[in-house]
Design an enzyme around this catalytic site. Structure first.
Site, mmCIF file in Angstrom:
data_model
loop_
_atom_site.group_PDB
_atom_site.id
_atom_site.type_symbol
_atom_site.label_atom_id
_atom_site.label_comp_id
_atom_site.label_asym_id
_atom_site.label_seq_id
_atom_site.Cartn_x
_atom_site.Cartn_y
_atom_site.Cartn_z
ATOM 1 N N ARG A 166 0.562 -1.180 0.105
ATOM 2 C CA ARG A 166 -0.081 0.013 0.550
ATOM 3 C C ARG A 166 1.280 1.770 0.111
ATOM 4 N NH1 ARG A 166 -1.872 -3.625 -1.337
ATOM 5 N NH2 ARG A 166 -4.545 -4.154 0.122
ATOM 6 N N SER A 238 -11.345 -0.573 3.483
ATOM 7 C CA SER A 238 -10.477 -1.548 4.362
ATOM 8 C C SER A 238 -9.717 0.586 5.120
ATOM 9 C CB SER A 238 -9.578 -2.222 4.128
ATOM 10 O OG SER A 238 -9.966 -2.647 3.616
ATOM 11 N N GLU A 335 -4.882 3.055 5.976
ATOM 12 C CA GLU A 335 -4.560 2.949 4.689
ATOM 13 C C GLU A 335 -5.463 4.967 3.839
ATOM 14 O OE1 GLU A 335 -6.455 0.229 1.710
ATOM 15 O OE2 GLU A 335 -5.552 -0.585 3.361
#
Length: 343
Positions: A166, A238, A335
Site C-alpha cells: 500500500r 479498508s 490506509e
C-alpha cells in the site's frame, strides 16, 4: 480552457461523504487542462490538491484551502505484443473497475482479482492497490505523470516507482510532486488464475482452470458480502493497513496470541491480519461511536452515516488505534489519507 469554480462542496465527491469544500475547484479532462490548472494555481500562489475517485480519502471539515483539481483524464487503449501479452493504457480519470471489466471481456488475465475496487486509475499506483492475493504493482509497466512544479511530463518505469505494501514512490515528499495522468498495465491472454486467497480457493475447489469471467464474478460476490455499498452508506473500504512487523516481534506476538493469522512479508518481516485482531481479539466488529462504526461484516472497514464529520472519524480511528496498541503492542497505520493541498 479551464473553468475554475469557487467554494465547491467536496463531500459528495468522496465515498465517505464527509468534509467541507474547496476554495477553488476545477475538473480537468486533458493533460493540457491539467497544465493550465497548475499555472492558475501558481499565478495565484495557491496550494494544490489532486482528487481522483474520492474512494480512499477524507476531506477535512474545514475544507481545502487553495485549488482542488479533480482528475478526469479518460481514454483506454489496447496494444497486442508478443507471447500473448497485451498492453493496456488508461487515463488517470478512468474508473479502475471499468479497466478491469474491459480486460475480462477481452480475455486478458491479471486484473480480475482486483474487480469491484472503487476509485480511478490514477490512484492505483500511488496506493499500490491490492486484493485477494494480487497487487497492481505486479501488472503496472509505466506511470505517466506531470511535475506540479515545472509542468513537465515524466514517465516512470515500474522499478522507479519503488512499490511496497500500500505504498509507492508517489507517497514520498519528492514523489508527491508528480501527478499521475495515465497508467500502462501489461496483461496476458493466456490463463493465469491466482486463487491462493482462501475465499477464492474454496470457490473454485472443484474447478481445474476457472473461466476469467467466473473469477471476476466470484471476487465481486466476496467483496459485496464484506464491504457496504458506498452509494448508500459512507465508507472508504479498508480504513487501516494490515500491520507489518519483524519476525522477532511476530514470534513474541504469537506466544501471546497464537491464533492471529500471519503471512511472510519480504525477508525479515511478517504481515498480520488486522481484520482478525479487530474482530476476534478486540471484539470490535460492528463497534460504533455515534455515527461512525466498524462494519458489521468486516472489522477492517469503517463506515460513516450521513451527517458524520471528519473530526468524528479521526477520533474514532484514533480510539481503534489505541485499543489495538494496548492489546498487542502494534501501532497500526491508516490506509485512508486526508486531502490536503501543497505548493
Amino acid at each position: 480552457m479551464i473553468q475554475v469554480e469557487i467554494n465547491v462542496p467536496l463531500a459528495f465527491r468522496t465515498t465517505l461523504g464527509v468534509g467541507g469544500g474547496a476554495a477553488h475547484f476545477v475538473k480537468v479532462k486533458t493533460e493540457a487542462e491539467l497544465t493550465a490548472a497548475l499555472a492558475y494555481g501558481k499565478a495565484r500562489d495557491l496550494p494544490v490538491a489532486i482528487l481522483g475517485g474520492g474512494s480512499n480519502v477524507v476531506v477535512p471539515d474545514e475544507g481545502v484551502s487553495g485549488l482542488v483539481i479533480e482528475m478526469g483524464i479518460g481514454g483506454i487503449s489496447y496494444t497486442e505484443e508478443r507471447d500473448g501479452e497485451v498492453v493496456v493504457r488508461a487515463g488517470a480519470g478512468v474508473v479502475f473497475d471499468d479497466v478491469v471489466a474491459g480486460a475480462v471481456e477481452r480475455g486478458l488475465w491479471g486484473l480480475e482479482n482486483l474487480s469491484h475496487i472503487p476509485g480511478t486509475v490514477g490512484g492505483t499506483p500511488i496506493q499500490n492497490v491490492g486484493a485477494y492475493g494480487v497487487e497492481v504493482s505486479e501488472l503496472i509497466e509505466l506511470v505517466e505523470t506531470i511535475n506540479r512544479e515545472t509542468g513537465e511530463a515524466h514517465v516512470f518505469k515500474n522499478i522507479d516507482c519503488t512499490f511496497g505494501y500500500r505504498n509507492s514512490f508517489f507517497k514520498s515528499s519528492l514523489g508527491r510532486q508528480f501527478i499521475v495522468t495515465a497508467v500502462t498495465f501489461r496483461l496476458h491472454n493466456i490463463a493465469r488464475p491466482r486463487l491462493s486467497y482462501a475465499d477464492l480457493t474454496r470457490a473454485f475447489a472443484s474447478v481445474s482452470v476457472p473461466e476469467l469471467a467466473d473469477i471476476r464474478a466470484a471476487v465481486i460476490a466476496i467483496r459485496s458480502k464484506k464491504f457496504p455499498d458506498w452509494r448508500s452508506i459512507g465508507t472508504a473500504g479498508s480504513f487501516f493497513k494490515n500491520p507489518i512487523i519483524t519476525k522477532v516481534e511476530a514470534a513474541e506476538l504469537h506466544e501471546r496470541h497464537p491464533d492471529i493469522p500471519m503471512f511472510p512479508h519480504e525477508e525479515h518481516h511478517v504481515k498480520c491480519s488486522l481484520g482478525f485482531i479487530l474482530d476476534k481479539l478486540c471484539g470490535l466488529r460492528g463497534f460504533c461511536v455515534g455515527p461512525v462504526c466498524l462494519y458489521k461484516e468486516q472489522a477492517l472497514v469503517l463506515t460513516a452515516l450521513p451527517g458524520s464529520t471528519a473530526k468524528e472519524i479521526d477520533a474514532f480511528a484514533n480510539d481503534i488505534t489505541s485499543r489495538v496498541r494496548d492489546l498487542t503492542g502494534i501501532v497500526i497505520e491508516r490506509e485512508v489519507t486526508t486531502l490536503t493541498a501543497q505548493k
